[in-house]
Design a protein around this motif. Structure first.
Motif, PDB file in Angstrom:
ATOM      1  N   VAL A  23      -6.588  -7.715   8.799  1.00 48.22           N
ATOM      2  CA  VAL A  23      -5.957  -6.485   9.279  1.00 48.22           C
ATOM      3  C   VAL A  23      -4.753  -6.169   8.395  1.00 48.22           C
ATOM      4  N   TYR A  24      -4.748  -4.978   7.820  1.00 46.52           N
ATOM      5  CA  TYR A  24      -3.628  -4.516   6.997  1.00 46.52           C
ATOM      6  C   TYR A  24      -3.054  -3.255   7.630  1.00 46.52           C
ATOM      7  N   VAL A  25      -1.755  -3.074   7.499  1.00 46.36           N
ATOM      8  CA  VAL A  25      -1.126  -1.813   7.864  1.00 46.36           C
ATOM      9  C   VAL A  25      -0.406  -1.330   6.609  1.00 46.36           C
ATOM     10  N   ALA A  26      -0.776  -0.129   6.178  1.00 51.24           N
ATOM     11  CA  ALA A  26      -0.235   0.409   4.928  1.00 51.24           C
ATOM     12  C   ALA A  26       0.466   1.732   5.179  1.00 51.24           C
ATOM     13  N   ASP A  27       1.325   2.095   4.243  1.00 54.16           N
ATOM     14  CA  ASP A  27       2.049   3.371   4.296  1.00 54.16           C
ATOM     15  C   ASP A  27       1.378   4.310   3.300  1.00 54.16           C
ATOM     16  N   LEU A  28       0.744   5.372   3.809  1.00 55.56           N
ATOM     17  CA  LEU A  28       0.080   6.352   2.942  1.00 55.56           C
ATOM     18  C   LEU A  28       0.925   7.606   2.764  1.00 55.56           C
ATOM     19  N   GLU A  29       2.145   7.592   3.297  1.00 61.49           N
ATOM     20  CA  GLU A  29       3.001   8.773   3.233  1.00 61.49           C
ATOM     21  C   GLU A  29       3.244   9.163   1.776  1.00 61.49           C
ATOM     22  N   GLY A  30       3.134  10.443   1.518  1.00 58.24           N
ATOM     23  CA  GLY A  30       3.350  10.927   0.155  1.00 58.24           C
ATOM     24  C   GLY A  30       2.051  11.183  -0.581  1.00 58.24           C
ATOM     25  N   LEU A  31       0.940  10.693  -0.069  1.00 52.13           N
ATOM     26  CA  LEU A  31      -0.350  11.003  -0.697  1.00 52.13           C
ATOM     27  C   LEU A  31      -0.795  12.371  -0.223  1.00 52.13           C
ATOM     28  N   VAL A  53      -2.911   5.967  12.147  1.00 49.47           N
ATOM     29  CA  VAL A  53      -2.598   5.763  13.566  1.00 49.47           C
ATOM     30  C   VAL A  53      -1.129   6.045  13.863  1.00 49.47           C
ATOM     31  N   LYS A  54      -0.866   6.318  15.121  1.00 51.71           N
ATOM     32  CA  LYS A  54       0.523   6.432  15.575  1.00 51.71           C
ATOM     33  C   LYS A  54       1.033   5.012  15.812  1.00 51.71           C
ATOM     34  N   ASN A  55       2.236   4.747  15.358  1.00 48.25           N
ATOM     35  CA  ASN A  55       2.806   3.403  15.454  1.00 48.25           C
ATOM     36  C   ASN A  55       2.847   2.867  16.892  1.00 48.25           C
ATOM     37  N   THR A  56       3.250   3.711  17.833  1.00 46.95           N
ATOM     38  CA  THR A  56       3.360   3.244  19.218  1.00 46.95           C
ATOM     39  C   THR A  56       1.990   2.886  19.789  1.00 46.95           C
ATOM     40  N   LEU A  57       0.976   3.685  19.438  1.00 50.68           N
ATOM     41  CA  LEU A  57      -0.378   3.421  19.935  1.00 50.68           C
ATOM     42  C   LEU A  57      -0.952   2.161  19.291  1.00 50.68           C
ATOM     43  N   LEU A  58      -0.652   1.989  18.005  1.00 45.77           N
ATOM     44  CA  LEU A  58      -1.112   0.782  17.307  1.00 45.77           C
ATOM     45  C   LEU A  58      -0.505  -0.456  17.955  1.00 45.77           C
ATOM     46  N   ASP A  69      -1.409 -12.836  18.425  1.00 46.47           N
ATOM     47  CA  ASP A  69      -0.113 -12.230  18.712  1.00 46.47           C
ATOM     48  C   ASP A  69       0.352 -11.498  17.453  1.00 46.47           C
ATOM     49  N   TYR A  70       0.187 -10.192  17.442  1.00 48.41           N
ATOM     50  CA  TYR A  70       0.519  -9.371  16.268  1.00 48.41           C
ATOM     51  C   TYR A  70       1.999  -9.000  16.203  1.00 48.41           C
ATOM     52  N   SER A  71       2.825  -9.538  17.084  1.00 48.99           N
ATOM     53  CA  SER A  71       4.216  -9.089  17.205  1.00 48.99           C
ATOM     54  C   SER A  71       5.017  -9.179  15.898  1.00 48.99           C
ATOM     55  N   GLU A  72       4.641 -10.088  15.008  1.00 49.03           N
ATOM     56  CA  GLU A  72       5.368 -10.197  13.722  1.00 49.03           C
ATOM     57  C   GLU A  72       5.243  -8.928  12.892  1.00 49.03           C
ATOM     58  N   MET A  73       4.197  -8.158  13.137  1.00 54.98           N
ATOM     59  CA  MET A  73       3.960  -6.951  12.354  1.00 54.98           C
ATOM     60  C   MET A  73       4.700  -5.735  12.921  1.00 54.98           C
ATOM     61  N   PHE A  74       5.102  -5.777  14.177  1.00 53.20           N
ATOM     62  CA  PHE A  74       5.609  -4.599  14.873  1.00 53.20           C
ATOM     63  C   PHE A  74       6.820  -3.959  14.195  1.00 53.20           C
ATOM     64  N   ASP A  75       7.705  -4.739  13.606  1.00 54.57           N
ATOM     65  CA  ASP A  75       8.902  -4.182  12.960  1.00 54.57           C
ATOM     66  C   ASP A  75       8.561  -3.289  11.768  1.00 54.57           C
ATOM     67  N   THR A  76       7.365  -3.459  11.217  1.00 58.17           N
ATOM     68  CA  THR A  76       6.988  -2.659  10.039  1.00 58.17           C
ATOM     69  C   THR A  76       6.371  -1.318  10.433  1.00 58.17           C
ATOM     70  N   PHE A  77       6.154  -1.106  11.716  1.00 57.95           N
ATOM     71  CA  PHE A  77       5.504   0.122  12.172  1.00 57.95           C
ATOM     72  C   PHE A  77       6.516   1.269  12.242  1.00 57.95           C
ATOM     73  N   LYS A  78       6.837   1.814  11.081  1.00 58.23           N
ATOM     74  CA  LYS A  78       7.743   2.964  10.979  1.00 58.23           C
ATOM     75  C   LYS A  78       7.105   3.966  10.031  1.00 58.23           C
ATOM     76  N   GLY A  79       7.345   5.231  10.291  1.00 60.91           N
ATOM     77  CA  GLY A  79       6.787   6.273   9.421  1.00 60.91           C
ATOM     78  C   GLY A  79       5.273   6.363   9.559  1.00 60.91           C
ATOM     79  N   ASN A  80       4.652   6.779   8.496  1.00 61.87           N
ATOM     80  CA  ASN A  80       3.204   6.965   8.472  1.00 61.87           C
ATOM     81  C   ASN A  80       2.507   5.611   8.353  1.00 61.87           C
ATOM     82  N   SER A  81       1.545   5.335   9.220  1.00 63.69           N
ATOM     83  CA  SER A  81       0.841   4.046   9.172  1.00 63.69           C
ATOM     84  C   SER A  81      -0.669   4.249   9.132  1.00 63.69           C
TER      85      SER A  81
END
Length: 197
Positions: A23-31, A53-58, A69-81
């Protein structure tokens, strides 16, 4: 977005994440739209599922997944995901890296690969170098076959060497009896003569 739409969206994300090992979460903002389409097309060719996806829904969907437990990833859920799910551990990382040769995006936010969390874009090279399950199996099979191939090769070459030595020795053996042949009957006759007397 209505409450029902949110429930549906969370369920879609959960369906993607269920039993996912990569599972990867990437920032595509700017494309722009064309580049974003190209990224999705390349992902599809490599059997990587991509969902913006919307960060809150993800986060809500990840919280509902049992066993991880994906909680380590939650801090990175900002902006476009963009959520990326794949079978091959390093496929999304390679796709991101290849795509970045032309652009500075997409950027890696975080990843969950082989039961390990990677947080931040600085982990992209480490993720690219992870061997896929297929690559590891291929290497193991290669290592296991190598000694067997040497033994088989040695066994195949050995009879040829023995035969070659036998052929080299055979003419020498033939020549010796041919030279000794006239002497042999004479020796026999001398043996017979004393026996007769």
């Amino acid at each position: 977005m209505t409450k029902d739409q949110k429930v549906v969206a969370i369920q879609e994300i959960k369906d993607l994440l269920q039993d996912a090992k990569v599972v990867y979460v990437a920032d595509l903002e700017g494309l722009n739209a064309a580049k974003s389409s190209d990224f999705r097309r390349q992902a599809f060719k490599q059997n990587i599922k991509v969902k913006v996806v919307k960060n809150t829904l993800l986060q809500k969907a990840m919280e509902q997944i049992e066993g991880v437990d994906y909680s380590e990833m939650f801090d990175t859920f900002k902006g476009n995901s963009a959520l990326m799910v794949a079978e091959t551990a390093n496929a999304p990382a390679k796709l991101i890296k290849d795509f970045r040769k032309k652009d500075e995006k997409p950027a890696l936010k975080s990843a969950f690969v082989q039961e390990t969390f990677y947080v931040g874009d600085n982990n992209l090279d480490a993720l690219v170098s992870i061997k896929s399950r297929e690559e590891m199996i291929g290497e193991i099979i290669g290592l296991l076959q190598s000694p067997i191939q040497r033994v088989v090769s040695a066994l195949q070459n050995k009879p040829e060497t023995v035969e070659a030595k036998a052929e080299e020795a055979a003419p020498a053996v033939e020549e010796t009896p041919a030279e000794a042949a006239p002497e042999a009957p004479a020796a026999e006759s001398t043996d017979e003569t004393p026996a007769a007397e």
